[in-house]
Design an enzyme around this catalytic site. Structure first.
Site, mmCIF file in Angstrom:
data_model
loop_
_atom_site.group_PDB
_atom_site.id
_atom_site.type_symbol
_atom_site.label_atom_id
_atom_site.label_comp_id
_atom_site.label_asym_id
_atom_site.label_seq_id
_atom_site.Cartn_x
_atom_site.Cartn_y
_atom_site.Cartn_z
ATOM 1 C CG HIS A 174 -28.720 -14.224 -22.845
ATOM 2 N ND1 HIS A 174 -28.690 -13.779 -24.112
ATOM 3 C CD2 HIS A 174 -29.996 -13.719 -22.368
ATOM 4 C CE1 HIS A 174 -29.829 -12.963 -24.544
ATOM 5 N NE2 HIS A 174 -30.499 -13.018 -23.408
ATOM 6 C CG ASP B 157 -2.068 1.124 1.152
ATOM 7 O OD1 ASP B 157 -2.943 0.616 0.610
ATOM 8 O OD2 ASP B 157 -1.751 2.451 1.507
ATOM 9 C CB ILE C 36 -24.752 1.972 -6.747
ATOM 10 C CG1 ILE C 36 -25.168 0.869 -5.871
ATOM 11 C CG2 ILE C 36 -25.049 3.373 -6.872
ATOM 12 C CD1 ILE C 36 -24.717 1.181 -4.512
ATOM 13 C CG HIS D 48 -16.201 -0.895 -10.653
ATOM 14 N ND1 HIS D 48 -15.662 -0.326 -9.692
ATOM 15 C CD2 HIS D 48 -17.298 -1.530 -9.961
ATOM 16 C CE1 HIS D 48 -16.244 -0.656 -8.534
ATOM 17 N NE2 HIS D 48 -17.275 -1.402 -8.610
#
Length: 216
Positions: free
Chosen positions: A142, A34, A172, A151
Site C-alpha cells: 500500500h 525488431d 530478482i 523495473h
C-alpha cells in the site's frame, strides 16, 4: 475497427509482453518491430506473430495508420521510455498490458505503458508510473510509488509507503522494508535486503545492502 498492437522489440521481454497481451484478449492482431529484422537469418515470425520491420521512426510512421496501439518490449529502462514517447507523438494509443492473473486493487493507479506480469500483487493507493515493468510474482504494498521507467524484477517484495524513483532496477528476489525512499537511477542487486534510503545513481547489493559503486 480492430485493435491491433505493434510491439517494439521481439527479444525475451518483448515476447513476454506479447504473450501477456495475447492472454488479455484485448487485441485482434499483434506484430513486432525488431532491430534484427534486416539480418538474413532472423525469423520473420515469433510465437505466431509477424516481425514486420526494424525499429525506426520511419517504420513507426509507416504503421501508425495500420495499428491502433503500440508498446515497447525493451528491458533497458531509458531506451524503453525514449521509444514510448516517440510512439505517443505518433498518435498510437499506449495501453497498460496486464496479465489476467495479477491481483490489483481498484484503488491503485497504473499509468499508460506499464507492464504487469503473471501473479503480480499491487495493493491499494499505490502508483505505478509511465513505462514501468512489474515482473513475475513481485508484490507492491500500500501507498508505494514505482517511478517512471523502473523495473521491479521477479519475486521482489516492496513494503508499504516505499517511494522508488525513475529508471531504477530492483533485482530478482529483493526485499525493501516500509517507508524507504530510493532515488532515481538506482540498481538493487538480486536477493538484496534494503533497510534504509538509497540516494540516486548508486548500485547496491547485499543483505543488508552495501554501496557497490556509482551507477552511470
Amino acid at each position: 475497427m480492430k485493435n491491433k498492437l505493434l510491439i517494439l522489440g521481439s527479444g525475451g521481454h518483448g515476447r513476454v509482453v506479447a504473450d501477456v497481451a495475447e492472454k488479455s484478449n484485448k487485441f485482434d492482431e499483434i506484430s513486432f518491430l525488431d532491430n534484427n529484422f534486416l539480418n538474413f537469418d532472423f525469423p520473420k515470425s515469433i510465437n505466431s506473430k509477424k516481425v514486420i520491420g526494424d525499429i525506426s521512426k520511419k517504420n513507426i510512421e509507416k504503421y501508425s495508420s495500420d495499428f491502433t496501439h503500440a508498446f515497447v518490449g525493451i528491458g533497458d529502462n531509458k531506451i524503453r521510455i525514449k521509444w514510448l514517447k516517440i510512439l505517443m507523438k505518433a498518435d498510437f494509443e499506449i495501453p497498460k498490458i496486464i496479465d489476467p492473473s495479477a491481483q490489483i486493487s481498484k484503488y491503485a493507479l497504473l499509468e499508460k505503458g506499464s507492464f504487469i506480469n503473471t501473479n503480480v500483487v499491487i495493493q491499494c493507493n499505490t502508483k505505478i508510473e509511465f513505462g514501468s515493468i512489474l515482473n513475475t510474482s513481485c508484490t507492491i504494498d500500500h501507498d508505494s510509488i514505482i517511478g517512471e521507467g523502473t523495473h521491479i524484477s521477479p519475486g521482489a517484495n516492496i513494503a508499504g509507503n516505499v517511494n522508488i524513483g525513475k529508471f531504477c532496477w530492483i533485482g530478482i528476489g529483493s526485499q525493501i522494508i516500509q517507508n524507504v525512499k530510493i532515488g532515481d537511477n538506482v540498481t538493487v542487486g538480486g536477493g538484496s535486503l534494503v533497510l534504509r534510503d538509497i540516494p540516486k545513481n548508486l548500485k547496491v547489493f547485499g543483505s543488508p545492502i552495501n554501496v557497490i559503486k556509482e551507477n552511470k
